[in-house]
Design an enzyme around this catalytic site. Structure first.
Site, PDB file in Angstrom:
ATOM      1  N   HIS A 179      -2.052  10.053  -1.050  1.00 12.50           N
ATOM      2  CA  HIS A 179      -2.012   8.826  -1.859  1.00 12.50           C
ATOM      3  C   HIS A 179      -1.750   9.113  -3.339  1.00 12.50           C
ATOM      4  CE1 HIS A 179      -3.942   6.503   1.435  1.00 12.50           C
ATOM      5  NE2 HIS A 179      -3.403   5.486   0.828  1.00 12.50           N
ATOM      6  N   GLU A 195       0.829  -1.221   0.000  1.00 13.13           N
ATOM      7  CA  GLU A 195       0.000   0.000   0.000  1.00 13.13           C
ATOM      8  C   GLU A 195       0.859   1.266   0.000  1.00 13.13           C
ATOM      9  OE1 GLU A 195      -3.243  -0.021   2.807  1.00 13.13           O
ATOM     10  OE2 GLU A 195      -3.724   2.077   2.384  1.00 13.13           O
ATOM     11  N   LYS A 253      -7.798  -0.654  11.182  1.00 15.80           N
ATOM     12  CA  LYS A 253      -7.144  -1.127   9.947  1.00 15.80           C
ATOM     13  C   LYS A 253      -5.929  -0.241   9.652  1.00 15.80           C
ATOM     14  CE  LYS A 253      -6.357  -1.439   5.326  1.00 15.80           C
ATOM     15  NZ  LYS A 253      -5.510  -0.566   4.496  1.00 15.80           N
TER      16      LYS A 253
END
Ligand code: NAD
Length: 421
Positions: free
Chosen positions: A376, A84, A262
Site C-alpha cells: 500500500h 482503494e 471484504k
C-alpha cells in the site's frame, strides 16, 4: 490462451503512461477512437439527470484495468473502478500466478432470482399454502404475462415454492417465485411479477398480501471459480503452509471472515461498478450467503494439492446483468463490457467470481508474508503528499522521500513540500 489471438499477460503495465495503457486496451479490445475518448470524459449531465433524482453533478472515481487474467482458457482485461490503492495491482499479480497452472475455471448456475410475496391474516395457513400450489400453473402464467420479452428469450417465472413461517404476528406464508432473468440483474423484472400476483394470491388464500419484492439472497444464482496457485511463484511450499494457516482463521472466526470477505469484495465491487451493476445487491447477497449455515464464514476455501500447490475456490451468488438498470445507460459501463469482451450475464458473473478469488488470494498471500502495508505504501504515500498540498511532480518526489525515510506522515509531507518550494 487468447482473446482473438491477443494475450492479457503484460509485465510492467503500471510503468506505462496512461496514454500507452489506453492504447494497449484499445488494441486488445478493438475499441474505436470514439470509445477510446470515453476514458477521459465525464458522465453526460443529461444521462446523470435521468439516472437518479436531484442531480447536482457527477462524482469521479479512477477506472483501472487488471491484466493477466485467463478464465476458462480465454484472456481477459478486467476494468475496475475503485478508490482503494493496491487493489488493481494485487488482482493482476494474482492472475499472473494463477495463469501458470492454466488460470481460473468456473461453473455457473442458471440466472434464477427469487421473488418473495408475503401473505398474512389467513384463517387456515396450511390450506392456503395448498391452494397456492394447486394454482401453480395459473400463477406462473400470470407472472409470465408481465414480461413477454423475458419469456421469448427463454427466461421467465419457472417455479413456485411456498414457505410457512412462524412470527410474533402469527403464522405467515412467503411465496417464492423463481424467475430465470437471463441477461438481466432481474430486480425490476421480478418485482413487477410479484406485484402483479398480489390480488390473485389474496383471492385464492383469503389473506392479505404485504411485501412483494425480490430477495437479494440469490442462492439459486451461484457462481463458482477455482484456480491453482503455483507454490514456487508464491515463494515456496512454506508460504503455501503460512497461507493456509492465515486462511484457517477466516474459516472459523467471523471477525476475521468479515475482513477476509471484504478483501474479496474489493475486487468484485470494482468490476460491478465498472459494468454499471448494483453493488449493494451483490454485497447483500454475498454476506447473507456467507452466513447461510448459521455462522458467518469465508466465501473462499483453500487447500494444498498433492504437488504442494495452493488450490483456491470461491462460491457466491452473483446477480449481475448486461441489460437493464444502469448497464445500458452509462456509456462507460458499455465500454467496460466491450473491454471484457463478455457476451452474457453468466460470463460476466464468471469473471466477477474469478476476480474475487484473485483478490482474496493476493490479500491473504500478502498478509501471510510481508503484510499488506508494504504494497500500500507507494500509493498511500502519494495520497498523503496530495493531502499536504503537493501538486504534479512534487507528489512523486515527496512520496519517494517518505518511503525512503520509512516515515509516511502528513506533517513530514508538509515539511518536505516546504523544503522543495
Ligand atoms: P430492467 O427492468 O431495466 O431490465 C430487465 C428487462 O429487460 C427484462 O425484464 C426484459 O424485459 C428486458 N430484456 C431485454 N433483453 C434481455 C435479456 N437478454 N435478458 C434479460 N432481460 C432482457 O432491469 P432489471 O435487471 O430487472 O433490474 C435491475 C435494476 O433494479 C437495477 O438498477 C437495480 O439497482 C434495481 N433494483 C434492485 C433492487 C434490489 O436489489 N433489492 C430492488 C429494486 C430495484
Amino acid at each position: 490462451m487468447s482473446n482473438n489471438g491477443k494475450s492479457s499477460k503484460v509485465s510492467g503495465f503500471y510503468k506505462l503512461s496512461v496514454e500507452k495503457r489506453v492504447e494497449f486496451v484499445r488494441n486488445f479490445s478493438d475499441l474505436t477512437e470514439e470509445e477510446k475518448r470515453l476514458f477521459s470524459t465525464c458522465l453526460d449531465m443529461d444521462i446523470a439527470d435521468r439516472m437518479i433524482e436531484n442531480v447536482l453533478g457527477t462524482f469521479e472515481l479512477p477506472l483501472g484495468v487488471a491484466v493477466n487474467f485467463v478464465i476458462n482458457g480465454k484472456d481477459y482485461l478486467i476494468p475496475m473502478v475503485t478508490e482503494e490503492s493496491s487493489v488493481v495491482a494485487a488482482a493482476s499479480n494474482a492472475a499472473k500466478i494463477a495463469r501458470i497452472k492454466g488460470g481460473f475455471k468456473t461453473e455457473c448456475s442458471n440466472p434464477l432470482m427469487i421473488g418473495q410475496i408475503q401473505i398474512l391474516n389467513m384463517d387456515d395457513v396450511a390450506s392456503a399454502a395448498q391452494k397456492i400450489m394447486d394454482h401453480k400453473r395459473e400463477i406462473l402464467q400470470l407472472a409470465n404475462a408481465q414480461d413477454k420479452i423475458l419469456v421469448d428469450l427463454g427466461g421467465g417465472a419457472k417455479d413456485l415454492e411456498v414457505r410457512i413461517l412462524d412470527s410474533p404476528l402469527g403464522k405467515m406464508i412467503v411465496v417464492h417465485l423463481i424467475v430465470d432473468v437471463r441477461d438481466a440483474m432481474g430486480a425490476n423484472a421480478v418485482n413487477t411479477m410479484c406485484e402483479a400476483l398480489a390480488t390473485y394470491l389474496e383471492e385464492i388464500t383469503n389473506g392479505k398480501v404485504r411485501l412483494k419484492i425480490l430477495s437479494n439472497l440469490a442462492d439459486r444464482r451461484i457462481v463458482k471459480a477455482k484456480a491453482v496457485f503455483d507454490k514456487e511463484k508464491m515463494g515456496g511450499e512454506h508460504v503455501v503452509d503460512a497461507f493456509l494457516e492465515s486462511y484457517m482463521l477466516a474459516s472459523i472466526d467471523p471477525y476475521r471472515a468479515a475482513t477476509h470477505n471484504k478483501g474479496i469484495m474489493n475486487g468484485i465491487d470494482a468490476l460491478i461498478i465498472a459494468t454499471g451493476n448494483d453493488f449493494r445487491a451483490i454485497e447483500a447477497g454475498a454476506h447473507a450467503y456467507a452466513a447461510r449455515n448459521g455462522k458467518y464464514t469465508s466465501l473462499t476455501r483453500y487447500h494444498k494439492d498433492k504437488n504442494g500447490d495452493l488450490v483456491g475456490e470461491i462460491e457466491l451468488p452473483l446477480a449481475v446483468g448486461i441489460v437493464g438498470g444502469a448497464a445500458n445507460m452509462h456509456p462507460k459501463a458499455k465500454l467496460c463490457r466491450k473491454i471484457l469482451g463478455i457476451k452474457t450475464a453468466q460470463e460476466l458473473a464468471e469473471v466477477v467470481a474469478s476476480l474475487g478469488l484473485a483478490q482474496n488470494f493476493a490479500a491473504v498471500l500478502a498478509l501471510s508474508t510481508t503484510g499488506i502495508q508494504k504494497g500500500h505504501m507507494s500509493l498511500h504515500a502519494k495520497n498523503i503528499a496530495v493531502m499536504a498540498g503537493a501538486k504534479g511532480e512534487e507528489i512523486d518526489k515527496i512520496a519517494e522521500r517518505m518511503i525512503k525515510e520509512k516515515k509516511i506522515k502528513l506533517d513530514r509531507a508538509k515539511e518536505i513540500l516546504e523544503g522543495i518550494r
